[in-house]
Write an enzyme that holds these catalytic residues in place. Structure first.
Site: not given
Ligand code: PLP
Length: 408
Positions: A142, A226, A255
């Site tokens: 994702f 990532d 994040k």
């Protein structure tokens, strides 16, 4: 009290009526305030937070160091110019600090507002620098919901409604060594989460990331990690890839990077990052990326994280939590417990059991949730500042919720 109750119900109604909904069953906690590991709703009910706003508040909610940095910077200046033109102290200081803590030779940072934008920037940079078009990504991965990131997200059900997406993307299975053959001399970049988060907290075999690095070196493809979910100490190292001593060509963060403020980044070597300033210049620009308030928050968060050794704390508490989660297996219904540091997948045997368990936990005041690509894996990612007592409190709720769910 009555009027507060009424206004809580009104807020729920307005939320459902005026705020675009992304699911038919939003969690719907009406947030009044949040501090440390706790969220308080409008009726004064407290919830213990075991997902940290999905891996964002590693320092806990509204950490005083972050709040102070935000207030001080907000009083100095907010937005003054689009990214890359003026010299803004918080941005420069954070980029310099990141260069000290990321593995060499990575040293130049481009700031964005979010994880998906950081991945977009990383993919564009790789294609332009390499002058190649093909991208390789992983099934179950994702990377975000903008069209480039979605194009490399490894789940067809989310890609299908939005075609056409980027052409020339090859998906290969995570953890399958012989699939790495798909990386060839046409490949601009390979993008991977070192530990798949939304895919169900899938850990790589020890040899997998080193083999991937080797295959990229053989073919000249750039390797993009990532670490939007796994970065900033969550897995017991500052970056998860450090568990396997593999250095990417581009590291993507977001994040927890902003300490609760919206901030993303992609970081690479000077010669790669230079490609964004030439042929043509201004190859990749953003208005708000690297906002001074967000960078000030990020710097305060990073300093606190390192000074207080939160990655080490995550590693220690992660072991504690996994040990106790394994003991819950005696109740039944548990398929697997896996993870690194405070990123843990708690897998139950069926989707219905998982849903009941999560609902029971929430009703009893513990917030957790399953992962996007797997409806049987519950992701546990509490703030790294959580105490053992708070973990025990959560575990006790989980124990009772599991008993109840297996009986329902
Ligand atoms: C690994 C990973 N990459 C990228 C993203 C997208 O980040 P954002 O929601 O900030 O765009 C996420 C979000 O969950 C993620 O987990």
């Amino acid at each position: 009290m009555k009027s507060k109750e009424t206004s809580r119900d009104d807020q729920k109604k307005d939320f459902l009526r005026y705020v675009c909904q992304t699911s038919s069953e939003p969690m719907g906690v009406v947030v009044d305030r949040a501090e440390g590991c706790w969220i308080t709703d409008r009726s004064g009910r407290k919830y213990l937070d075991f997902i940290s706003g999905i891996g964002v508040v590693n320092l806990g909610h509204a950490h005083p160091a972050v709040v102070k940095a935000v207030a001080e910077q907000a009083a100095r200046y907010l937005h003054v110019m689009v990214y890359g033109e003026y010299i803004q102290e918080p941005q420069v200081r954070l980029a310099k600090r990141l260069a000290q803590v990321v593995p060499p030779p990575l040293s130049v940072t481009y700031f964005t507002n979010s994880g998906t934008e950081a991945n977009e920037g990383a993919l564009k940079t790789a294609k332009k620098y390499m002058q190649r078009k093909k991208l390789v990504a992983f099934k179950g991965g994702f990377h975000g919901d903008s069209q480039g990131s979605l194009s490399v997200t490894g789940r067809e059900v989310y890609r299908k409604p939005f075609r056409p997406l980027l052409p020339d993307v090859t998906f290969i299975p995570f953890n399958r060594l012989n699939a790495l053959k798909a990386i060839d001399r046409r490949t601009a970049a390979v993008i991977i989460e070192p530990i798949q988060g939304e895919g169900g907290v899938n850990l790589p075999y020890d040899e997998f990331l080193p083999a991937l690095r080797q295959r990229c070196d053989e073919t000249g493809a750039l390797l993009i990690f990532d670490e939007v979910m796994t970065g900033m100490g969550r897995t017991g190292r500052l970056f998860a890839s450090q568990h396997w001593n593999v250095v990417p060509d581009i590291l993507v963060l977001a994040k927890a990077l902003g300490g609760g403020m919206p901030l993303g980044a992609f970081i690479s070597r000077p010669e790669i990052m230079k490609t964004l300033s030439e042929n043509p210049p201004l190859s990749h620009v953003t208005t708000f990326g690297g906002h001074p308030v967000c960078c000030a928050a990020g710097l305060a968060a990073l300093d606190f994280l390192l000074e207080n050794k939160l990655p080490e704390r995550a590693e220690r508490l992660g072991r504690y939590l996994m040990d106790r989660l394994n003991k819950l297996s005696d109740i039944g219904g548990v398929k697997d417990v896996r993870g690194k540091g405070l990123l843990i997948g708690f897998e139950l045997k069926t989707a219905i059991l998982t849903e009941r368990f999560v609902t029971n936990c929430r009703d009893a005041g513990l917030i957790l949730g399953w992962t996007l690509h797997s409806n049987t894996v519950i992701r546990l990612a509490p703030p790294l500042i959580i105490t053992e007592q708070e973990l025990d409190q959560g575990l006790e709720i989980m124990r009772k919720a599991l008993w109840k769910a297996t009986d329902q």
